[in-house]
Design an enzyme around this catalytic site. Structure first.
Site, short mmCIF file in Angstrom:
data_model
loop_
_atom_site.label_atom_id
_atom_site.label_comp_id
_atom_site.label_asym_id
_atom_site.label_seq_id
_atom_site.Cartn_x
_atom_site.Cartn_y
_atom_site.Cartn_z
N ASP A 200 38.62 15.05 12.29
CA ASP A 200 37.43 14.34 12.70
C ASP A 200 36.91 13.46 11.55
O ASP A 200 36.87 13.90 10.41
CB ASP A 200 36.38 15.40 13.06
CG ASP A 200 35.14 14.84 13.70
OD1 ASP A 200 35.26 14.20 14.75
OD2 ASP A 200 34.04 15.03 13.14
N GLU A 242 41.05 10.67 13.42
CA GLU A 242 40.09 9.70 13.93
C GLU A 242 39.64 8.84 12.75
O GLU A 242 38.99 9.34 11.83
CB GLU A 242 38.89 10.44 14.52
CG GLU A 242 37.84 9.49 15.04
CD GLU A 242 36.47 10.15 15.24
OE1 GLU A 242 35.78 9.76 16.17
OE2 GLU A 242 36.10 11.04 14.45
C1 GLC Z 1 33.58 12.43 15.88
C2 GLC Z 1 33.68 13.12 17.22
C3 GLC Z 1 32.33 13.16 17.86
C4 GLC Z 1 31.37 13.88 16.94
C5 GLC Z 1 31.37 13.26 15.55
C6 GLC Z 1 30.64 14.11 14.55
O1 GLC Z 1 33.25 11.10 16.03
O2 GLC Z 1 34.64 12.48 18.03
O3 GLC Z 1 32.38 13.78 19.11
O4 GLC Z 1 30.07 13.83 17.46
O5 GLC Z 1 32.67 13.09 15.05
O6 GLC Z 1 31.42 15.23 14.20
#
Ligand code: GLC
Ligand code: CA
Length: 560
Positions: A200, A242
């Site tokens: 993440d 991500e």
């Molecule tokens: C990422 C996740 C999201 C979350 C954020 C904070 O963007 O995809 O769902 O709220 O991280 O952890």
């Protein structure tokens, strides 16, 4: 050779709490998921990505963790989790989990200790400022729901940094103890048997934050270090990250300055996601063609993960303001369908007007482009969203298994469900559910099974090269091909409503008995490829060549 399994995987993402509830408390759990593994195996997916499994106060759907070494007791026990890994493995399904280590919950014992005293051993695990930072109101990820990135903590008598919500204080990656702890967390889950991690918020994990300096330098060597560690512990583990950043920054996430691919194995292709939506909105493939052309070449061994929907809003921030308006006009015309001034909080079926032909077209396109396809739970049956729920919760409603009470998701009192079940006429569980679609071979679910199975018989798709076939075509049509040592597949997609005929006769020299393996309907035989009909929103997958040493069934048309 199974080394790069992830480049041939079909990934399915789900939240345990909304998938299947086994004990009737209204919350999905691990035994419930285990009970649905046969469903997932039949669908043909080969890897599950589970959204955060850890204990959490649940203020950001689990992305606020209080213990990295356990599973949320609402989901079951670590024992249940180990059983899940075993049962999934028995069905040829790998499991990766969300690793949310940019920040912790403010309820995490580390933060509780850190805020309690400047002398706490955990004080330096977080990012502090004694005075109010001048960039306090800059860099918010959730504008509207979040007002600052530095908040004052009365107990700590200091300001702490949080890139996301104020209950998610950022860990300080400069701290060696933090880095050592991250490795320990990864080792723990690998030892238990996960196949890797969806990491993440990676751009924020690696930033060196200093108060008053809104654009912090990034320490990419952290990624090299974590990758090496993970690979030592489990050679075939994958890091899928991500990192929604500008295209020219992407390469640093995969490879070091010398070009060696020793960082993340895979990144989600956010750029392609925005372009796909724009192309669907315009009924014109040009944005996808541009994406194929402009995306930086990946170092050998690295892959993209493609998606149409995930658990967040569709993030259109990589499009221009004018392009974003075009997508809004088609797919998010009303204000309450949009979020954070950049995205759309809807599922695909309702965005496409529940047009079955167009849904197939969109998913056929996503699954045949380069990279590993990721599918969000419920999309395979065409679930809708509940816009009466807050923010991103609109697309996080329980899976619709049947027309029984609570959609077969849970036996709890409806008032006790983790989130309400969708029950409107068009997308409600009485109409849209797994059981009904199971009985109907012509259903969307049946189509997804066929499509995924066909894809799995075409190893060149996703793992091989993916190129736009640049020939004159009627408007709205995309022709692309996938090639590798195992063979060649050709794809035609009509993003528009007008039927068309495409002449690809020049490719015939390249073909050995060209055969159609999947299409939106029965078309006349492909013949010499010089007059290929394509209906509005139609698609055709044509196998051109199957390498003879790849398979004994050269020229076979298996898969229909
Ligand atoms: C990422 C996740 C999201 C979350 C954020 C904070 O963007 O995809 O769902 O709220 O991280 O952890
Ligand atoms: Ca439960």
């Amino acid at each position: 050779m199974n080394d790069r399994w992830f480049s041939k995987a079909v990934v399915y993402c789900l939240d345990i709490d909304t998938f299947a509830d086994s004990n009737g408390d209204g919350i999905g759990d691990i035994p419930g998921l285990i009970g649905r593994l046969d469903y997932l195996a039949r669908l043909g997916v080969t890897c599950l990505w589970l959204h955060p499994v850890h204990p959490s106060p649940g203020r950001d759907d689990g992305y606020d963790v209080t213990d990295f070494y356990n599973v949320d007791p609402r989901f079951g026990t670590l024992g249940d989790f180990a059983e899940l890994l075993h049962q999934a493995g028995d069905r040829g399904i790998r499991v990766i989990i969300d690793l949310v280590v940019n920040h912790t919950s403010d309820q995490h014992p580390w933060f509780q200790s850190a805020r309690s005293s400047p002398d706490s051993p955990y004080r330096d695990w977080y990012v502090w400022s004694d005075t109010e930072p001048s960039d306090r109101h800059q860099g918010m990820v959730f504008p509207g729901e979040q007002h600052e990135t530095w908040s004052y903590d009365r107990r700590a008598k200091a300001w702490y940094y949080h890139r996301f919500y104020r209950f998610q204080p950022d860990l300080d990656i400069r701290n060696e103890q933090v880095r050592a702890e991250l490795k320990k967390i990864m080792s723990f889950w690998l030892q238990l048997g996960v196949a890797g991690f969806r990491m993440d918020a990676v751009p924020f994990i690696i930033e060196h934050t200093t108060p008053g300096q809104p654009s912090s330098p990034k320490d990419f060597d952290v990624l090299t270090d974590l990758r090496q560690h993970v690979q030592w512990r489990r050679g075939d583990a994958v890091l899928l990250a991500e990192a929604n950043v500008e295209p020219d920054e992407l390469v640093d996430y995969f490879a070091d300055a010398g070009g060696s691919a020793n960082r993340l194995h895979m990144l989600f292709d956010f750029m392609l996601n925005g372009r796909l939506l724009l192309a669907l909105a315009r009924q014109d493939p040009e944005p996808v063609i541009e994406a194929l052309r402009d995306t930086p070449a990946l170092p050998a061994g690295a892959s993209w993960a493609t998606f149409l929907r995930n658990h967040d809003e569709i993030d259109l921030s990589r499009l221009t303001a004018a392009q974003r308006e075009e997508v809004y006009a088609q797919f998010g015309p009303e204000e309450h369908m949009r979020l954070y001034g950049r995205g759309i909080r809807r599922r695909l079926a309702p965005m496409l007007g529940n047009d079955r032909r167009r849904i197939e077209l969109a998913y056929s396109l996503q699954f045949t482009l380069r990279g590993t396809p990721v599918l969000r739970y419920g999309e395979e049956i065409g679930m809708g969203e509940d816009l009466s729920l807050d923010g991103r919760e609109a697309i996080r409603t329980p899976m619709q298994w049947s027309s029984l009470r609570n959609a077969g998701f849970s036996t709890a009192d409806p008032a006790d469900l983790v989130r309400p079940i969708i029950d409107d006429d068009e997308y409600g569980y009485g109409t849209v559910n797994v059981t009904a679609q199971r009985r109907d071979r012509g259903s969307l679910l049946g189509w997804f099974e066929r499509m995924i199975r066909t894809l799995r018989e075409a190893p060149e798709v996703g793992a091989g090269s993916c190129t736009h076939v640049d020939v004159p075509t009627p408007p709205g049509i995309l022709v692309h091909r996938a090639d590798d040592h195992s063979g060649t597949m050709l794809f035609l997609h009509n993003l528009g409503t007008e039927p068309a005929t495409v002449d690809l006769g020049d490719l015939y020299d390249d073909a050995e008995l060209p055969t159609e393996v999947l299409a939106d309907q029965d078309y006349p035989p492909v013949g010499k490829l010089d007059a290929l009909d394509l209906d509005g929103f139609g698609y055709r997958w044509i196998r051109l060549r199957l390498n003879s040493h790849h398979s004994p069934i050269t020229g076979s048309t298996s898969g229909m």
